[in-house]
Design an enzyme around this catalytic site. Structure first.
Site, PDB file in Angstrom:
ATOM      1  N   TYR A  15      -9.057  -2.269   3.626  1.00 48.67           N
ATOM      2  CA  TYR A  15      -9.893  -2.417   2.432  1.00 48.67           C
ATOM      3  C   TYR A  15     -10.221  -1.001   1.976  1.00 48.67           C
ATOM      4  O   TYR A  15     -10.881  -0.253   2.693  1.00 48.67           O
ATOM      5  CB  TYR A  15     -11.167  -3.174   2.793  1.00 48.67           C
ATOM      6  CG  TYR A  15     -12.105  -3.468   1.639  1.00 48.67           C
ATOM      7  CD1 TYR A  15     -12.272  -4.774   1.175  1.00 48.67           C
ATOM      8  CD2 TYR A  15     -12.847  -2.468   1.019  1.00 48.67           C
ATOM      9  CE1 TYR A  15     -13.143  -5.066   0.135  1.00 48.67           C
ATOM     10  CE2 TYR A  15     -13.709  -2.742  -0.023  1.00 48.67           C
ATOM     11  CZ  TYR A  15     -13.854  -4.040  -0.460  1.00 48.67           C
ATOM     12  OH  TYR A  15     -14.708  -4.328  -1.488  1.00 48.67           O
TER      13      TYR A  15
ATOM     14  N   TYR B 236     -17.511   2.128   3.049  1.00 47.51           N
ATOM     15  CA  TYR B 236     -16.092   2.229   3.409  1.00 47.51           C
ATOM     16  C   TYR B 236     -15.909   3.073   4.660  1.00 47.51           C
ATOM     17  O   TYR B 236     -15.218   2.662   5.608  1.00 47.51           O
ATOM     18  CB  TYR B 236     -15.312   2.833   2.240  1.00 47.51           C
ATOM     19  CG  TYR B 236     -13.905   3.265   2.609  1.00 47.51           C
ATOM     20  CD1 TYR B 236     -12.921   2.319   2.900  1.00 47.51           C
ATOM     21  CD2 TYR B 236     -13.564   4.618   2.675  1.00 47.51           C
ATOM     22  CE1 TYR B 236     -11.637   2.717   3.253  1.00 47.51           C
ATOM     23  CE2 TYR B 236     -12.280   5.013   3.014  1.00 47.51           C
ATOM     24  CZ  TYR B 236     -11.323   4.064   3.299  1.00 47.51           C
ATOM     25  OH  TYR B 236     -10.063   4.453   3.652  1.00 47.51           O
TER      26      TYR B 236
ATOM     27  N   THR C  92      -9.552   7.496   8.155  1.00 47.87           N
ATOM     28  CA  THR C  92      -9.907   8.255   6.959  1.00 47.87           C
ATOM     29  C   THR C  92     -10.831   9.428   7.243  1.00 47.87           C
ATOM     30  O   THR C  92     -11.589   9.420   8.223  1.00 47.87           O
ATOM     31  CB  THR C  92     -10.592   7.323   5.933  1.00 47.87           C
ATOM     32  OG1 THR C  92     -11.022   8.076   4.800  1.00 47.87           O
ATOM     33  CG2 THR C  92     -11.825   6.663   6.552  1.00 47.87           C
TER      34      THR C  92
ATOM     35  N   GLY D 294       0.819  -1.200   0.000  1.00 46.35           N
ATOM     36  CA  GLY D 294       0.000   0.000   0.000  1.00 46.35           C
ATOM     37  C   GLY D 294       0.857   1.256   0.000  1.00 46.35           C
ATOM     38  O   GLY D 294       2.075   1.209   0.204  1.00 46.35           O
TER      39      GLY D 294
END
Length: 308
Positions: free
Chosen positions: A61, A125, A101, A10
């Site tokens: 994810y 998400y 996030t 990532g």
């Protein structure tokens, strides 16, 4: 210091590994197939064997649109996987830096989001990442949660690389102009994570714990971000591309995005003295790696990369 990072390929994990090669710290990345957050039972053994002084939970994810129809996988990785990491960190007695996030917010606020603002995710998400935050808080007090926004780098799936791919065969690109945020370089984030890890290691009792926002300085829209990318491309001998600003309603996606993703970093600065550089300056550094030639031909950008 042994900093063990979940995830190998990532954006943040890659940046941490590259930064680690230039520092006195050992950055040890662990990921699939040995450590697979979709199978939380794989977590404890791999992390324990890595003998961490600090764990950085970077794997996630991140297929935002796919998550709308793949809710179980998103929650298995972002919530149950995060819980397995937090439980292992607690058992080992080591600090955990967990990455989250800006998508935990609905975007309806008129100003920058504070850590004290109530999360209200508008996509699966964001829901799964918020659940991960909550599991971390419940399982270990020895944590630093960092909410990030608009991450980009010379590798992985991100907006900068997407725009450069589009620029290879298009003269105009339609880009959403009514969503704003703070673009953040994966390398700047990695530097901040290492600084926080150093403080946690040097002052285990005094270093602040809790939830913090971390993003690049300055804000822009996706269209403004694209304009800066194409300006940098032209300055490096690339072809000219015109950005056509559009409303988000003209570019419907399976997952809704917050109109305002701007994160306020004042709390992190007060606690750790950290603030990220201007996103424009860091973008220039990123473009230097992606567009090394000056002969009028931009570097080809591979289309298949694993996400953060």
């Amino acid at each position: 210091m042994r900093i063990v990072v979940t995830g190998c390929s990532g954006q943040i994990a890659t940046a941490l590994q590259q930064r680690g090669a230039q520092s006195e710290h050992q950055i040890i990345a662990v990921g699939r197939p040995r450590l697979d957050l979709a199978w939380p039972k794989t977590v404890a053994g791999v992390l324990t064997a890595a003998r961490p002084d600090i764990i950085v939970s970077a794997a996630a994810y991140t297929a935002v649109d796919k998550a709308e129809t793949d809710r179980d996988s998103a929650f298995a990785i972002n919530a149950d996987g995060a819980a397995a990491i937090a439980a292992t960190a607690a058992r080992l007695g080591v600090p955990l830096i967990h990455l989250s996030t800006d998508y935990v917010f609905d975007g309806s606020k008129s100003g920058p989001y504070l850590e004290s603002d109530l999360p209200a995710p508008i996509n699966v998400y964001g829901e799964s990442k918020l659940a991960g935050e909550q599991r971390v808080v419940a399982l270990t007090a020895n944590h630093v949660i960092l909410r990030l926004s608009w991450v980009y780098s010379p590798f992985g799936n991100n907006f900068v690389r997407t725009m450069l791919r589009l620029a290879e065969d298009r003269e105009t690109v339609r880009v959403v102009a009514d969503q704003i945020g703070r673009p953040s370089s994966a390398f700047d984030i990695a530097d901040a994570v290492i600084s926080i890890a150093e403080r946690l290691g040097a002052e285990p009792e005094r270093a602040p714990r809790g939830l913090f926002h971390l993003s690049g300085a300055g804000e822009t829209s996706w269209a403004g971000f694209a304009e800066a990318i194409f300006t940098g491309l032209r300055a490096r001998g690339g072809r000219g591309v015109t950005v056509v600003p559009i409303p988000a309603t003209d570019y419907p996606l399976p997952a809704a995005r917050p109109a305002n993703s701007v994160l306020c970093g004042d709390k992190l600065f007060a606690a750790y003295g950290l603030t990220l550089p201007s996103w424009r300056g860091s973008l220039s550094v990123c473009l230097e790696r992606l567009i090394p030639s000056r002969d009028g031909a931009a570097t080809k950008i591979p289309s298949e990369e694993r996400p953060l």
